[in-house]
Every structure is written in C-alpha cells, then in structure tokens.
Write a protein that holds these residues in place. Structure first.
Motif, short mmCIF file in Angstrom:
data_model
loop_
_atom_site.label_atom_id
_atom_site.label_comp_id
_atom_site.label_asym_id
_atom_site.label_seq_id
_atom_site.Cartn_x
_atom_site.Cartn_y
_atom_site.Cartn_z
N SER A 132 1.04 39.34 8.01
CA SER A 132 1.57 39.15 6.50
C SER A 132 2.99 39.72 6.61
O SER A 132 3.35 40.33 7.28
CB SER A 132 0.79 39.51 5.35
N CYS A 133 3.81 38.93 5.68
CA CYS A 133 5.16 39.23 5.39
C CYS A 133 5.67 39.36 4.03
O CYS A 133 5.69 38.29 3.28
CB CYS A 133 6.01 38.17 6.13
N SER A 134 5.74 40.45 3.47
CA SER A 134 6.08 40.40 1.82
C SER A 134 7.48 40.08 1.56
O SER A 134 7.73 39.62 0.51
CB SER A 134 5.99 41.94 1.41
N GLN A 182 6.47 36.51 1.39
CA GLN A 182 5.20 36.04 0.74
C GLN A 182 4.41 35.34 1.63
O GLN A 182 3.52 34.48 1.12
CB GLN A 182 5.32 35.40 -0.96
N HIS A 183 4.45 35.28 2.91
CA HIS A 183 3.91 34.22 3.72
C HIS A 183 2.83 35.21 4.46
O HIS A 183 2.98 36.28 4.68
CB HIS A 183 4.92 33.80 4.76
N ALA A 184 1.88 34.57 5.02
CA ALA A 184 0.76 34.90 5.78
C ALA A 184 0.40 33.89 6.79
O ALA A 184 0.46 32.78 6.39
CB ALA A 184 -0.69 35.35 4.88
N VAL A 227 -7.41 35.60 0.73
CA VAL A 227 -6.59 36.67 -0.09
C VAL A 227 -7.60 37.45 -0.95
O VAL A 227 -8.20 36.70 -2.16
CB VAL A 227 -5.47 35.98 -0.73
N ILE A 273 -5.52 40.49 3.35
CA ILE A 273 -6.18 38.98 3.62
C ILE A 273 -6.98 39.30 5.04
O ILE A 273 -6.57 40.04 5.93
CB ILE A 273 -4.65 38.32 4.05
N SER A 332 -5.56 42.10 7.32
CA SER A 332 -4.23 42.50 7.05
C SER A 332 -3.94 42.94 5.92
O SER A 332 -4.40 42.54 4.77
CB SER A 332 -3.56 41.16 7.27
N ILE A 347 -1.12 43.88 3.13
CA ILE A 347 0.28 43.29 2.67
C ILE A 347 1.13 44.76 2.27
O ILE A 347 0.44 45.53 1.23
CB ILE A 347 0.28 42.31 1.46
N TYR A 381 0.63 33.76 0.15
CA TYR A 381 -0.30 34.45 -0.15
C TYR A 381 -0.57 34.55 -1.57
O TYR A 381 -1.52 35.24 -2.26
CB TYR A 381 -0.46 35.82 0.64
#
Length: 358
Positions: free
Chosen positions: A74-76, A79-81, A52, A38, A355, A357, A97
C-alpha cells in the motif's frame, strides 16, 4: 507462461471487478471508518477478493481478484494498494483503497511469475515485486514506475532462486527473503541443493550483503523490520518431518542471523512454517496458519513468551504498539503484550497477510 485462459480470467476481472461492499458485513457506522488494513481473502470456491478494513479489521470495501491473492502493498501518497497473485502468480491488481476503484490489472511478463509480495518506495515512485523466471526460478525484483502507470522499467537479479517477500528498509535499501527453492508450479525440485538467504540490495539493485542459516533446508520466506535496522525472517523447514528447528531469526547488517528460541515441542506446533511477522521495540509476533497458532517472543531475550491458538492464524501488523492478527476463520485479535488480547469477529475469511496503511 501466461495462458489464454489466464488472460481471459484477467480480462473478466478487469471488466467486472469493481469494488462493492461486503454484503451482510458493512453497516452505516462502519462506512464512516477510515481504511487502515488491507488483506486478501477467500470468498468461496474459486472466488477471491482484496478487502479494505478499518483499524479493528472490520471490512469496508472489497475488490474481486481473478485468482487467489497473497500479499498486499500500500502507498498512502497515491491511495493505491496492490494485491499480488499467490505463487506462481499470474497478476497483480492495483486499486484505490479509499474508493475501491480498479486502477490496473497487470499480467505477469512472458516466462515470469510473481511470488506474491511487493513494496512501494518511500516516495511512492516505484513498486518492487518479487518475481521468478519460469523453468529456472531465477530470482528477480521487478521495478515498476508508478507514475507511468506501473510500467516495468528494470529488473534486479543475481541474488539467488525463489525470492518470496521483499521489504523496504528505512534507508531505502531492500531486504529479500530468498527461499532458494527451484519449483515447477508449487512442486520443489532442488531440496538437496537449495540455497536460501536473507539478501540486501541498495536502491540501484546492487547486492549489499547476503547471509544464510547453517541448515540449508530452512527456506527463508517472510520478513518484517522493527522500524529501525533489525530484520526478522520467518522460515519454512524443508527437512525431516520429525525435526523441529527454530523457524525465526533476527539480523542487522554486518552481523549474523540469530535464531529465536523455543522448545522443540513448541516449534512443532508451528508445523514447519511461519507466515506473517511483525515487531515492536519489545516484542516479535509470528503466525502459522498451518499450525493454527501464533507466538510472541521477547526481542531482547529472543525467547518465546506466549504461544496462542488461533484457527488459520494469518496476517499480523503493528499499529502504534498494538499487534493486529487476522484469521482465516474470520477472527481478529488485538494484542499489545503477552497475555493481553481482545478478539472480535470480522466476517472475512482472511488469507495469509495484512498490510497496514501508514
């Protein structure tokens, strides 16, 4: 201060900034690829997006941004960016994302601005963002509760002026590249007295350690770590235009900042500025959009082993042991080691950072 015009721009983006495929760039086969990278991009005059992409840097989805973006967190787990506005940034944009849906568009607090970077905690509970106090440039790490809809719950401060990038270390501490520069907008005001540092905070915001370089005109800005305890920091040189000091250093807690090595004419190609950094066990790669190039250093000898041309060299991340480097001219370079590179065209005018993921 966030102006009414800025608030109107943010509102407009919130209403009309739903995700959409990049026309002419996304094929059916690409749509089946997993989101992996991203970054922010420039679309045209006063048009900006977060994009993305798959593991090769080919675009999958995009979301409109009200102003130019800079870094992305980003945070898996969720699912947020989060795309942060370029300094002095007035917003951050949270989105899913995978679906590309906008989740939250947040304006900067009164008398605050964003410096363009942030990072999620390992458990996904918190977002940490570099911020500044307008009129003073007092450095702040804004702490936002992700579960509570990105409500700001506290601020960490007391480490200096003008923080730029913040990264999360494996032990949950924060490393901050503190530029040391007081600015009015983007105009520096204190170059003779600037005091940059690499600063570490624990999870409660207490200062653990703070180190600097002998030359106070080297503004510490961009960071990465090697997956363990070593931090790499990239500098912007604010001194004499015909001097070319080292622009990269490495550090472990309790030690000194160790400059990476290159010849003065090689440093000159970086045009006094390092943008993005990434590291593996063996290699360190750093980009310079101003120099239209990137360099690869041996982590063990700290010596430059390759310098390569790349127009508007921008973001770099590591996937496994492979570096992925983006370009503002649309190119993507994959490189495992010096001399071993593969180039493709992404069709995206990538901005400074990527970034990955994980």
């Amino acid at each position: 201060m966030v102006t009414n015009q800025t608030r109107r721009s943010l509102l407009k983006a919130a209403l009309f900034g739903a995700a959409y495929p990049l026309a002419g760039c996304v094929t059916t086969s690409q749509k089946t690829q997993q989101p992996t990278l991203i970054g922010c991009s420039i679309v045209g005059r006063d048009r900006f997006q977060a994009v993305v992409a798959d593991e090769n840097g080919l675009p999958l989805k995009s979301i409109a941004l009200p102003e130019r973006g800079h870094g992305v967190a980003s945070c898996s787990k969720h699912q947020h960016a989060v795309a942060f506005g370029r300094r002095p940034g007035t917003f951050f944009q949270v989105f899913d994302y995978v679906t590309g849906e906008s989740i939250k568009l947040r304006a900067a607090d009164h008398h605050r601005h964003y410096y363009g970077h942030g990072v999620f905690s390992h458990d996904g509970q918190w977002l940490f963002a570099t911020e500044g106090e307008r009129n003073t440039s007092r450095g702040i790490i804004g702490v936002y509760d992700v579960i509570a809809g990105y409500e700001k719950v506290t601020e960490f401060t007391g480490f200096g002026l003008g923080p730029h990038e913040v990264i999360l270390m494996p032990d949950d501490s924060l490393a901050i590249g503190v530029g040391g520069v007081h600015t009015n907008g983007r105009e520096p005001l204190n170059l003779d007295s600037m005091s940059p540092s690499l600063s570490y905070l624990d999870k409660n915001g207490e200062l653990i350690e703070q180190v600097g370089l002998p030359d106070h005109k080297l503004s510490i800005r961009h960071l990465a770590h090697d997956g363990s305890k070593t931090v790499l920091c990239g500098q912007q040189y604010r001194g004499e235009p015909d001097e070319y000091p080292s622009l990269l250093a490495m550090h472990t807690l309790g030690g000194e900042l160790l400059p990476l090595q290159a010849e003065p004419e090689q440093w000159a190609r970086f045009n006094h500025y390092i943008a993005s950094i990434a590291a593996t066990d063996e290699w360190i790669l750093a980009t310079s959009p101003r120099g239209n190039c990137y360099g690869i250093w041996s982590k063990h000898t700290r010596k430059l082993v390759e310098q390569a041309s790349l127009p508007d060299a921008s973001g770099v991340v590591v996937q496994g042991d492979v570096f992925k480097v983006s370009s503002g001219a649309g190119g993507v370079v994959s490189q495992r080691r010096p001399g071993d590179k593969h180039r493709i065209r992404s069709g995206v005018q990538w901005d400074n950072h990527w970034s990955v993921i994980s």
